[in-house]
Design an enzyme around this catalytic site. Structure first.
Site, PDB file in Angstrom:
ATOM      1  CB  SER A 270      41.012  34.996  57.063  1.00 22.93           C
ATOM      2  OG  SER A 270      40.006  34.066  56.704  1.00 22.93           O
TER       3      SER A 270
ATOM      4  CE1 TYR B 260      36.657  38.363  57.163  1.00 19.66           C
ATOM      5  CE2 TYR B 260      37.254  36.283  56.136  1.00 19.66           C
ATOM      6  CZ  TYR B 260      37.226  37.105  57.246  1.00 19.66           C
ATOM      7  OH  TYR B 260      37.789  36.685  58.440  1.00 19.66           O
TER       8      TYR B 260
HETATM    9  P1  NAP Z   1      33.802  39.181  65.944  1.00 23.36           P
HETATM   10  O1  NAP Z   1      33.423  38.610  67.263  1.00 23.36           O
HETATM   11  O2  NAP Z   1      32.757  39.534  64.966  1.00 23.36           O
HETATM   12  O3  NAP Z   1      34.771  40.399  66.191  1.00 23.36           O
HETATM   13  C1  NAP Z   1      35.039  41.384  65.238  1.00 23.36           C
HETATM   14  C2  NAP Z   1      35.450  42.646  65.963  1.00 23.36           C
HETATM   15  O4  NAP Z   1      35.677  43.693  65.006  1.00 23.36           O
HETATM   16  C3  NAP Z   1      34.345  43.139  66.899  1.00 23.36           C
HETATM   17  O5  NAP Z   1      34.933  43.705  68.039  1.00 23.36           O
HETATM   18  C4  NAP Z   1      33.694  44.199  66.038  1.00 23.36           C
HETATM   19  O6  NAP Z   1      32.928  45.138  66.751  1.00 23.36           O
HETATM   20  C5  NAP Z   1      34.918  44.821  65.419  1.00 23.36           C
HETATM   21  N1  NAP Z   1      34.557  45.704  64.336  1.00 23.36           N
HETATM   22  C6  NAP Z   1      33.943  45.382  63.185  1.00 23.36           C
HETATM   23  N2  NAP Z   1      33.718  46.495  62.454  1.00 23.36           N
HETATM   24  C7  NAP Z   1      34.211  47.536  63.172  1.00 23.36           C
HETATM   25  C8  NAP Z   1      34.275  48.931  62.974  1.00 23.36           C
HETATM   26  N3  NAP Z   1      33.766  49.521  61.880  1.00 23.36           N
HETATM   27  N4  NAP Z   1      34.856  49.701  63.920  1.00 23.36           N
HETATM   28  C9  NAP Z   1      35.357  49.143  65.047  1.00 23.36           C
HETATM   29  N5  NAP Z   1      35.322  47.820  65.306  1.00 23.36           N
HETATM   30  C10 NAP Z   1      34.748  47.035  64.371  1.00 23.36           C
HETATM   31  O7  NAP Z   1      34.683  38.131  65.189  1.00 23.36           O
HETATM   32  P2  NAP Z   1      36.141  37.552  65.486  1.00 23.36           P
HETATM   33  O8  NAP Z   1      36.132  36.185  64.969  1.00 23.36           O
HETATM   34  O9  NAP Z   1      36.564  37.805  66.880  1.00 23.36           O
HETATM   35  O10 NAP Z   1      36.979  38.444  64.468  1.00 23.36           O
HETATM   36  C11 NAP Z   1      38.220  39.027  64.794  1.00 23.36           C
HETATM   37  C12 NAP Z   1      39.109  39.004  63.564  1.00 23.36           C
HETATM   38  O11 NAP Z   1      39.416  37.649  63.231  1.00 23.36           O
HETATM   39  C13 NAP Z   1      38.471  39.598  62.304  1.00 23.36           C
HETATM   40  O12 NAP Z   1      39.438  40.331  61.575  1.00 23.36           O
HETATM   41  C14 NAP Z   1      38.053  38.370  61.532  1.00 23.36           C
HETATM   42  O13 NAP Z   1      37.964  38.612  60.161  1.00 23.36           O
HETATM   43  C15 NAP Z   1      39.184  37.443  61.879  1.00 23.36           C
HETATM   44  N6  NAP Z   1      38.928  36.021  61.655  1.00 23.36           N
HETATM   45  C16 NAP Z   1      37.967  35.361  62.337  1.00 23.36           C
HETATM   46  C17 NAP Z   1      37.783  34.006  62.100  1.00 23.36           C
HETATM   47  C18 NAP Z   1      36.741  33.196  62.811  1.00 23.36           C
HETATM   48  O14 NAP Z   1      36.567  32.020  62.454  1.00 23.36           O
HETATM   49  N7  NAP Z   1      36.044  33.702  63.784  1.00 23.36           N
HETATM   50  C19 NAP Z   1      38.564  33.341  61.179  1.00 23.36           C
HETATM   51  C20 NAP Z   1      39.532  34.056  60.495  1.00 23.36           C
HETATM   52  C21 NAP Z   1      39.711  35.386  60.755  1.00 23.36           C
HETATM   53  P3  NAP Z   1      31.338  44.874  66.975  1.00 23.36           P
HETATM   54  O15 NAP Z   1      31.256  43.828  68.036  1.00 23.36           O
HETATM   55  O16 NAP Z   1      30.819  46.211  67.372  1.00 23.36           O
HETATM   56  O17 NAP Z   1      30.792  44.391  65.663  1.00 23.36           O
END
Ligand code: NAP
Length: 250
Positions: free
Chosen positions: A142, A155
């Site tokens: 991140s 986080y």
């Molecule tokens: P997201 O749409 O919220 O996706 C997160 C994923 O993680 C979802 O599939 C979620 O499942 C899953 N997850 C969370 N807790 C879980 C658990 N206990 N068991 C199994 N699966 C779980 O957000 P995203 O942006 O795509 O995030 C993906 C990664 O990128 C994360 O590590 C996040 O921290 C990182 N990231 C995102 C951003 C951003 O700006 N979006 C920036 C930096 C880093 P559910 O749908 O069931 O919740």
């Protein structure tokens, strides 16, 4: 041919958090690049399965508990016979003022974003070593691997730690032909940033600081994810690559 080095033909990839957002985008890219994909999600990844076709297999698992790890490994091996790539993408964020931050908001984030990531990675690395094939591990980090953020202490702790642990594992496992790298997404339009994008003031603050002038998309991450999973990146190890529209350079 150089483009052949980016192919994932016949590779087997485990991608966590496959039902939505960045994980869904990575699954689609890997399937397009020729890989067989084991998507791990706590809710069914039906949309991802429809987009990826027959080479996608969904394992339902809640990654807040390390007890699910043996099932994930066994399911991947039973379905596709080997593992070549792991993407630790699943992650959660809890926002609360640090002065009030609860133990639950600390533990729930650290468990998914760091503890399970480490032990799943360890289990997959053991399989790579058993196969004598080497392998690729990609940790989704991140901007808060580099910066403090606000109202996100657990986080930030998890994402700063994952960048460090990525280097530790690269140091220890390079001798087995295992590459461990990270991708640090900038501000991407997914569920993770829904609350930020709904907050007019925070949203325009963030947008005005992104040189690219827009939020990122799951498609923006696909090139880096394929590169780091492919033999084109064989001499890249321990590095966390920002895909951030220029945010960190600002
Ligand atoms: P997201 O749409 O919220 O996706 C997160 C994923 O993680 C979802 O599939 C979620 O499942 C899953 N997850 C969370 N807790 C879980 C658990 N206990 N068991 C199994 N699966 C779980 O957000 P995203 O942006 O795509 O995030 C993906 C990664 O990128 C994360 O590590 C996040 O921290 C990182 N990231 C995102 C951003 C951003 O700006 N979006 C920036 C930096 C880093 P559910 O749908 O069931 O919740």
């Amino acid at each position: 041919m150089i483009l052949d080095k980016f192919s994932l033909k016949d590779k087997v990839a485990i991608v966590t958090g496959s039902n939505t957002g960045l994980g869904q985008g990575i699954c689609k890219a890997y399937a397009e690049a020729g890989a067989k994909v084991v998507g791990v999600s706590r809710r069914p990844s039906d949309e991802t399965a429809a987009a990826c076709g027959k080479n996608f297999y969904n394992v339902i698992a809640d990654l807040s508990d390390t007890s699910v790890i043996p099932t994930i490994i066994e399911s991947a091996l039973k379905k596709f016979g080997k593992i070549d790539i792991l993407v630790n993408n699943a992650g959660v964020i809890k926002r609360q003022d640090s002065i009030e931050f609860s133990e639950e908001n600390w533990d729930s984030v650290l468990n998914v974003n760091l503890k399970t990531v480490f032990f799943l990675t360890q289990a997959v690395a053991k399989q790579f070593i058993k196969q004598s094939t080497g392998g690729k591990i990609i940790n989704i980090a991140s901007m808060l691997s580099y910066q403090g953020g606000v109202r996100t202490p657990s986080y930030t702790a998890s994402k700063s730690a994952i960048k460090g642990v990525t280097m530790t594992l690269a140091n220890e496992w390079a001798e087995y032909g295992i590459n461990v790298n990270g991708i640090a997404p900038g501000y991407m339009a997914t569920n993770n940033t829904e609350a930020l994008r709904q907050d007019g003031e925070r949203s325009s603050d963030i947008l005005s600081r992104i040189p690219a002038g827009r939020w990122g998309t799951p498609e923006d991450l696909q090139g880096a994810a394929v590169f780091l999973a492919s033999s084109a990146s064989d001499y890249v190890n321990g590095f966390t690559l920002a895909v951030d529209g220029g945010w960190l350079g600002r």
